[in-house]
Design a protein around this motif. Structure first.
Motif, PDB file in Angstrom:
ATOM      1  N   ASP A   4     -17.686  -5.460 -10.640  1.00 60.26           N
ATOM      2  CA  ASP A   4     -16.259  -5.534 -11.159  1.00 60.26           C
ATOM      3  C   ASP A   4     -15.003  -5.238 -10.180  1.00 60.26           C
ATOM      4  O   ASP A   4     -15.091  -3.981  -9.769  1.00 60.26           O
ATOM      5  N   MET A   5     -14.237  -5.982  -9.853  1.00 61.82           N
ATOM      6  CA  MET A   5     -13.181  -5.743  -9.026  1.00 61.82           C
ATOM      7  C   MET A   5     -12.283  -4.914  -9.752  1.00 61.82           C
ATOM      8  O   MET A   5     -11.374  -4.277  -8.741  1.00 61.82           O
ATOM      9  N   ARG A   6     -12.040  -4.992 -10.966  1.00 60.38           N
ATOM     10  CA  ARG A   6     -11.164  -3.643 -11.398  1.00 60.38           C
ATOM     11  C   ARG A   6     -11.480  -2.311 -10.914  1.00 60.38           C
ATOM     12  O   ARG A   6     -10.764  -1.495 -10.650  1.00 60.38           O
ATOM     13  N   GLU A   7     -12.852  -2.367 -10.889  1.00 59.27           N
ATOM     14  CA  GLU A   7     -13.440  -0.812 -10.422  1.00 59.27           C
ATOM     15  C   GLU A   7     -12.913  -0.508  -8.748  1.00 59.27           C
ATOM     16  O   GLU A   7     -12.537   0.509  -8.409  1.00 59.27           O
ATOM     17  N   VAL A   8     -12.985  -1.660  -8.027  1.00 60.09           N
ATOM     18  CA  VAL A   8     -12.423  -1.709  -6.693  1.00 60.09           C
ATOM     19  C   VAL A   8     -11.116  -1.179  -6.676  1.00 60.09           C
ATOM     20  O   VAL A   8     -10.527  -0.420  -5.985  1.00 60.09           O
ATOM     21  N   GLU A  13      -6.544   2.574  -5.922  1.00 61.07           N
ATOM     22  CA  GLU A  13      -5.608   3.488  -6.403  1.00 61.07           C
ATOM     23  C   GLU A  13      -5.720   4.805  -6.131  1.00 61.07           C
ATOM     24  O   GLU A  13      -4.837   5.609  -5.689  1.00 61.07           O
ATOM     25  N   LEU A  14      -7.074   5.481  -6.365  1.00 65.37           N
ATOM     26  CA  LEU A  14      -7.398   6.800  -6.266  1.00 65.37           C
ATOM     27  C   LEU A  14      -7.016   7.193  -4.686  1.00 65.37           C
ATOM     28  O   LEU A  14      -6.804   8.210  -4.363  1.00 65.37           O
ATOM     29  N   HIS A  15      -7.485   6.320  -3.770  1.00 71.77           N
ATOM     30  CA  HIS A  15      -7.529   6.527  -2.397  1.00 71.77           C
ATOM     31  C   HIS A  15      -6.224   6.681  -1.943  1.00 71.77           C
ATOM     32  O   HIS A  15      -5.646   7.613  -0.946  1.00 71.77           O
ATOM     33  N   ARG A  16      -5.119   5.711  -2.623  1.00 69.87           N
ATOM     34  CA  ARG A  16      -3.757   5.880  -2.254  1.00 69.87           C
ATOM     35  C   ARG A  16      -3.130   7.161  -2.487  1.00 69.87           C
ATOM     36  O   ARG A  16      -2.259   7.893  -1.669  1.00 69.87           O
ATOM     37  N   LEU A  17      -3.639   7.714  -3.756  1.00 70.26           N
ATOM     38  CA  LEU A  17      -3.104   9.058  -4.264  1.00 70.26           C
ATOM     39  C   LEU A  17      -3.647  10.210  -3.411  1.00 70.26           C
ATOM     40  O   LEU A  17      -2.929  11.053  -2.976  1.00 70.26           O
ATOM     41  N   TRP A  18      -5.102  10.043  -3.007  1.00 66.99           N
ATOM     42  CA  TRP A  18      -5.566  10.765  -2.105  1.00 66.99           C
ATOM     43  C   TRP A  18      -4.955  11.125  -0.807  1.00 66.99           C
ATOM     44  O   TRP A  18      -4.515  12.091  -0.327  1.00 66.99           O
ATOM     45  N   ILE A  19      -4.425   9.846  -0.191  1.00 66.66           N
ATOM     46  CA  ILE A  19      -3.812  10.005   1.111  1.00 66.66           C
ATOM     47  C   ILE A  19      -2.514  10.476   1.040  1.00 66.66           C
ATOM     48  O   ILE A  19      -1.872  11.507   1.760  1.00 66.66           O
ATOM     49  N   LYS A  20      -1.766  10.047  -0.189  1.00 65.58           N
ATOM     50  CA  LYS A  20      -0.267  10.771  -0.416  1.00 65.58           C
ATOM     51  C   LYS A  20      -0.332  12.114  -0.713  1.00 65.58           C
ATOM     52  O   LYS A  20       0.443  12.638  -0.415  1.00 65.58           O
ATOM     53  N   THR A  21      -1.300  12.860  -1.371  1.00 58.26           N
ATOM     54  CA  THR A  21      -1.126  14.112  -1.650  1.00 58.26           C
ATOM     55  C   THR A  21      -2.176  14.807  -0.751  1.00 58.26           C
ATOM     56  O   THR A  21      -2.306  16.048  -1.002  1.00 58.26           O
ATOM     57  N   ILE A  22      -2.419  14.388   0.542  1.00 61.51           N
ATOM     58  CA  ILE A  22      -3.164  15.015   1.612  1.00 61.51           C
ATOM     59  C   ILE A  22      -4.308  15.691   0.814  1.00 61.51           C
ATOM     60  O   ILE A  22      -4.735  16.457   1.310  1.00 61.51           O
ATOM     61  N   GLN A  25      -5.161  15.222  -4.647  1.00 67.86           N
ATOM     62  CA  GLN A  25      -5.409  14.663  -5.842  1.00 67.86           C
ATOM     63  C   GLN A  25      -5.954  13.347  -5.470  1.00 67.86           C
ATOM     64  O   GLN A  25      -6.286  12.828  -4.243  1.00 67.86           O
ATOM     65  N   GLY A  26      -6.631  12.538  -6.502  1.00 65.27           N
ATOM     66  CA  GLY A  26      -7.251  11.340  -6.140  1.00 65.27           C
ATOM     67  C   GLY A  26      -8.503  11.398  -5.463  1.00 65.27           C
ATOM     68  O   GLY A  26      -8.903  12.399  -5.293  1.00 65.27           O
ATOM     69  N   GLU A  27      -8.990  10.547  -4.736  1.00 67.73           N
ATOM     70  CA  GLU A  27     -10.396  10.543  -4.308  1.00 67.73           C
ATOM     71  C   GLU A  27     -10.373   9.594  -2.987  1.00 67.73           C
ATOM     72  O   GLU A  27      -9.941   8.240  -2.985  1.00 67.73           O
ATOM     73  N   LYS A  28     -11.132  10.193  -1.898  1.00 69.10           N
ATOM     74  CA  LYS A  28     -11.281   9.220  -0.761  1.00 69.10           C
ATOM     75  C   LYS A  28     -12.033   8.030  -1.104  1.00 69.10           C
ATOM     76  O   LYS A  28     -13.099   8.006  -1.809  1.00 69.10           O
ATOM     77  N   LEU A  29     -11.631   6.789  -0.359  1.00 68.28           N
ATOM     78  CA  LEU A  29     -12.318   5.701  -0.822  1.00 68.28           C
ATOM     79  C   LEU A  29     -13.803   5.507  -0.012  1.00 68.28           C
ATOM     80  O   LEU A  29     -13.822   5.881   1.193  1.00 68.28           O
ATOM     81  N   GLY A  30     -14.567   5.121  -0.934  1.00 64.15           N
ATOM     82  CA  GLY A  30     -16.157   4.948  -0.252  1.00 64.15           C
ATOM     83  C   GLY A  30     -16.635   3.582  -1.086  1.00 64.15           C
ATOM     84  O   GLY A  30     -16.939   3.560  -2.032  1.00 64.15           O
ATOM     85  N   ILE A  31     -16.664   2.332  -0.147  1.00 65.45           N
ATOM     86  CA  ILE A  31     -16.995   1.391  -0.976  1.00 65.45           C
ATOM     87  C   ILE A  31     -17.931   0.634   0.210  1.00 65.45           C
ATOM     88  O   ILE A  31     -17.791   0.704   1.467  1.00 65.45           O
ATOM     89  N   ASN A  47      -6.712   3.697   5.787  1.00 66.51           N
ATOM     90  CA  ASN A  47      -7.042   4.828   6.777  1.00 66.51           C
ATOM     91  C   ASN A  47      -8.003   6.060   6.111  1.00 66.51           C
ATOM     92  O   ASN A  47      -7.963   6.208   4.881  1.00 66.51           O
ATOM     93  N   GLN A  48      -8.675   6.610   6.909  1.00 62.70           N
ATOM     94  CA  GLN A  48      -9.376   7.746   6.206  1.00 62.70           C
ATOM     95  C   GLN A  48     -10.436   7.402   5.489  1.00 62.70           C
ATOM     96  O   GLN A  48     -10.877   8.169   4.619  1.00 62.70           O
ATOM     97  N   ALA A  49     -11.005   6.081   5.451  1.00 60.79           N
ATOM     98  CA  ALA A  49     -12.090   5.698   4.230  1.00 60.79           C
ATOM     99  C   ALA A  49     -13.223   5.293   4.967  1.00 60.79           C
ATOM    100  O   ALA A  49     -13.317   5.158   5.979  1.00 60.79           O
ATOM    101  N   TYR A  50     -14.172   5.104   3.859  1.00 62.37           N
ATOM    102  CA  TYR A  50     -15.348   4.610   4.119  1.00 62.37           C
ATOM    103  C   TYR A  50     -15.689   3.196   3.696  1.00 62.37           C
ATOM    104  O   TYR A  50     -15.801   2.982   2.323  1.00 62.37           O
TER     105      TYR A  50
END
Length: 200
Positions: A4-8, A13-22, A25-31, A47-50
């Motif tokens: 499901d692309m919506r899940e991606v 979005e969670l990764h963007r929040l994770w970067i923004k809040t250092i 909040q959010g969650e590091k991207l891992g796909i 950046n800083q993603a898997y």
């Protein structure tokens, strides 16, 4: 594999929040194993993603920040990556065949068996990068900076090397000016001298 692309998108979005809040909040991207060609990545930091074994072929990713990311086994075939930032990234086993990587930053990056065949890397920053068995056949390496980078068993047949800078500070262990099937290996000082001649 995420079907499901919506899940991606949610993960982006969670990764963007994770970067923004250092990271507060959010969650590091891992796909893994995701075809991203139908995803608009323009609003998302990568950046800083898997991001392993993912497909970016033919995408427009000029100026994109992939710094400090793990991108192993992903493909960027014929992608537009002008001025993209791969600083401190692991791009081992990545396929950049025919990609436009002009003026990109691959400083301090790890490139083991990375494929740059026919890629345009002119003006790129390769400072302190590790290039082990990387394939630069028929690539454009004009005016790249290789200061403090390490070259070992690197394939260079047909590569344009005019104006390569920083050769005196690079660690040139060995280069292959033949093919994988019929290697012509130059080692150490002999390899450096060949590169210096080709860069003039």
């Amino acid at each position: 594999m995420i079907a499901d692309m919506r899940e991606v998108i949610v993960q982006l979005e969670l990764h963007r929040l994770w970067i923004k809040t250092i990271g507060n909040q959010g969650e590091k991207l891992g796909i893994d194993e995701i075809d991203l060609r139908n995803v608009d990545l323009s609003h998302y930091p990568l950046n800083q993603a898997y991001i392993t074994d993912c497909i970016f072929d033919g995408m427009d990713l000029n100026n994109k920040d992939f710094s400090a990311s793990l991108l192993c086994s992903s493909t960027f075939i014929s992608a537009n990556l002008e001025e993209a930032d791969f600083c401190k990234s692991n791009v081992s086993y990545v396929d950049f065949t025919n990609a436009n990587i002009k003026a990109a930053r691959l400083a301090d990056s790890e490139c083991i068996e990375t494929v740059f065949v026919k890629a345009n890397l002119s003006e790129a920053n390769l400072v302190a990068g590790l290039f082990d068995e990387a394939d630069f056949r028929n690539a454009n390496l004009q005016n790249v900076d290789v200061s403090e980078s390490t070259f070992e068993k690197v394939l260079l047949k047909g590569a344009k090397l005019t104006g390569v800078r920083g050769l005196e500070e690079a660690f040139i262990k060995s280069i292959n000016i033949g093919t994988p099937e019929r290697p012509n290996i130059l080692i150490g000082e002999e390899a450096r001298k060949w590169l210096e001649v080709m860069s003039n």
